[in-house]
Design a protein around this motif. Structure first.
Motif, PDB file in Angstrom:
ATOM      1  N   TYR A 252       0.830  -1.211   0.000  1.00  0.00           N
ATOM      2  CA  TYR A 252       0.000   0.000   0.000  1.00  0.00           C
ATOM      3  C   TYR A 252       0.865   1.262   0.000  1.00  0.00           C
ATOM      4  N   THR A 256       0.864   3.974  -2.990  1.00  0.00           N
ATOM      5  CA  THR A 256       0.566   5.361  -2.635  1.00  0.00           C
ATOM      6  C   THR A 256       1.606   6.314  -3.209  1.00  0.00           C
ATOM      7  N   TRP A 276      -7.357   5.047   1.001  1.00  0.00           N
ATOM      8  CA  TRP A 276      -7.200   3.604   1.193  1.00  0.00           C
ATOM      9  C   TRP A 276      -8.552   3.028   1.603  1.00  0.00           C
ATOM     10  N   ALA A 280      -7.538  -1.824   4.919  1.00  0.00           N
ATOM     11  CA  ALA A 280      -6.238  -1.638   4.259  1.00  0.00           C
ATOM     12  C   ALA A 280      -5.097  -1.646   5.268  1.00  0.00           C
ATOM     13  N   LEU A 306      -8.322   6.687   5.277  1.00  0.00           N
ATOM     14  CA  LEU A 306      -8.186   5.231   5.275  1.00  0.00           C
ATOM     15  C   LEU A 306      -8.950   4.598   6.422  1.00  0.00           C
TER      16      LEU A 306
END
Length: 507
Positions: A252, A256, A276, A280, A306
């Motif tokens: 991740y 990103t 996210w 996540a 997120l």
């Protein structure tokens, strides 16, 4: 049709199987297939069968069996969620979708019985359509609510045709679409004039929808950020086991960094927000300062929205949260999911034992955040986007709506696509762009007219980068809500009862 009526009058297992299959065929009209032409045939046969039933008890039975077939087929993908923990809940596998169908199928008994109280012809058609919609709307009162797959979502045909067909949701909502779809399906069985009237109304419907879908009416002065949706493609088994949590987190972070660089290159000068999905982060983000700093570094100054669990106090009690991280990694805002999934996040009262190993605690309700570089956003987690008319905090209209989800539970099935379809309708109803971020897919962005601005594929680790379109003026449905389709349905029921009373007075 005479042969059908004879079969149903005899009853027995053949009649029961026929009604189950008929209800299952109706589910073909739901997303992602959206085979709308199936509905006039299936609903027409069901309506005729109910009218021909020898008594109210038989009509109620046909309605229940039709509902069992419809909801079992439409929710078949619930079984996939059980399969992720089949070693613990193997005994639940045969009951997943039929069990949920058993709870909500009785609602279709309502129009099956009530329509027989009024004379045949238009009064009966109006009663059936109005009571079907009212009973369907009542699903929001089941447990924490289960308004999944209203029949009106069948109009969400992929592409431009679906964009045209769903525009009236800005006036009457998805429940209003359900009402009109049931009414039109039965009207096609009421003679040539009725067929002609349906054709004319359909042409006007599509014409207005085409005009509205293509007519730009974005409010001036609103510049939403560029969204970088990160889809990590983590399976549900990996989420549960946590064996590869470190590699998931690193994946991740890498996605990103790539996404932010691309967004800044493609749209220099525009604010960027990284998103996210649910599940996540494989930990408790509010308790891990180092991880928050790593996320902030990967985002290179862009805020990050997120999902993460957080403790709610007590053993086995959690919040399912959406958090906003500032550029330095500190938490600017937290939203706790308030609409919980029955059987998935809490045990309904009808279960006399604990099915779930942990309990999710509901948050206080919808919010609107107003944050630097992000603007006014309405955060939601997963299931909450399903509730028509209940996705915006009262008195605090945002500029865009965000839903984070983890539909990896349901595999590569109709479930994630049906969930995504709810976001498309919410965009039209509220006149707001909708961002839908999913762990394995499908993630997508819709503008305020429900037009798709971009999407990811199922089962791929990828990044979706799009500038978020602006909001539009408040729609009639956003102002009044579900009272509109409710009053429309009550009006049809009232007209049907008035005709019945006049008929009785004349006799």
């Amino acid at each position: 049709m005479k042969a059908l009526c004879f079969l149903l009058r005899r009853g027995g297992w053949r009649s029961a199987i026929f009604m189950l299959v008929l209800g299952g065929l109706a589910a073909l009209a739901l997303p992602p297939l959206c085979l709308v032409p199936v509905l006039p045939l299936v609903l027409g046969i069901f309506y005729q069968a109910v009218c021909a039933a020898p008594n109210h008890r038989s009509a109620a039975l046909w309605g229940f069996l039709f509902g069992m077939g419809y909801y079992t087929a439409g929710l078949y993908w619930l079984t996939n969620a059980i399969l992720t923990r089949v070693h613990e809940f193997w005994w639940v596998v045969p009951f997943a979708s039929p069990g949920v169908a058993l709870l909500i199928a009785p609602l279709i008994m309502v129009p099956a019985v009530l329509c027989r109280l009024v004379p045949a012809g238009w009064p009966r058609v109006l009663m059936f359509a109005g009571s079907w919609t009212l009973a369907d709307m009542a699903r929001v009162f089941y447990f924490s609510g289960f308004p999944w797959n209203p029949l009106g979502s069948a109009l969400e045909v992929p592409g431009w045709l679906g964009d045209w067909l769903i525009q009236p949701a800005s006036l009457i909502g998805v429940d209003g679409l359900t009402l009109m779809l049931v009414l039109a399906s039965l009207a096609l069985w009421q003679g040539r004039r009725a067929v002609l009237a349906v054709g004319v109304c359909a042409a006007l419907w599509c014409g207005w929808g085409a005009w509205r879908a293509e007519h730009k009416a974005v409010l001036p002065g609103h510049i939403n950020p560029v969204a970088v949706i990160v889809q990590g493609n983590v399976t549900e088994n990996e989420v549960l086991e946590r064996d590869s949590a470190v590699s998931q987190f690193r994946s991740y972070l890498e996605l990103t960094s790539q996404g932010v660089r691309q967004a800044q290159h493609l749209l220099p000068g525009r604010p960027v927000v990284v998103i996210w999905p649910e599940s996540a982060f494989p930990g408790l983000l509010d308790e891990e300062e180092g991880a928050r700093q790593m996320i902030a570094d990967a985002a290179a100054g862009a805020p990050v929205l997120l999902g993460s669990d957080r403790r709610a106090g007590g053993v086995g009690r959690w919040y399912n949260s959406l958090m906003a991280l500032a550029s330095d990694g500190h938490i600017e805002a937290i939203y706790d999911k308030s609409r919980l999934v029955p059987f998935g996040e809490y045990d309904p009262w009808i279960i006399p034992f604990h099915l779930l190993p942990a309990e999710v605690v509901p948050g206080p309700g919808l919010q609107t955040w107003n944050l630097p570089q992000i603007g006014r956003v309405g955060p939601m987690v997963c299931y909450e986007i399903v509730f028509s008319g209940s996705v915006v905090a009262p008195g605090a209209r945002p500029d865009w709506l965000l839903t984070i989800s983890n539909d990896a539970w349901y595999g590569n099935s109709a479930g994630p696509r049906q969930h995504l379809a709810t976001g498309r309708l919410r965009a039209v109803e509220e006149g707001l762009p909708v961002v839908f971020a999913n762990n394995r897919g499908v993630s997508a962005i819709y503008d305020a007219r429900g037009r798709e601005m971009g999407r990811t594929e199922w089962g791929r680790a990828q990044v979706l980068i799009r500038p978020l379109p602006g909001p539009e003026a408040v729609t009639p449905f956003a102002m009044i809500g579900r009272w509109i389709p409710c009053l429309m349905s009550v009006l049809l029921v009232g007209v049907a009862l008035t005709r019945w009373r006049r008929a009785r007075a004349d006799t």
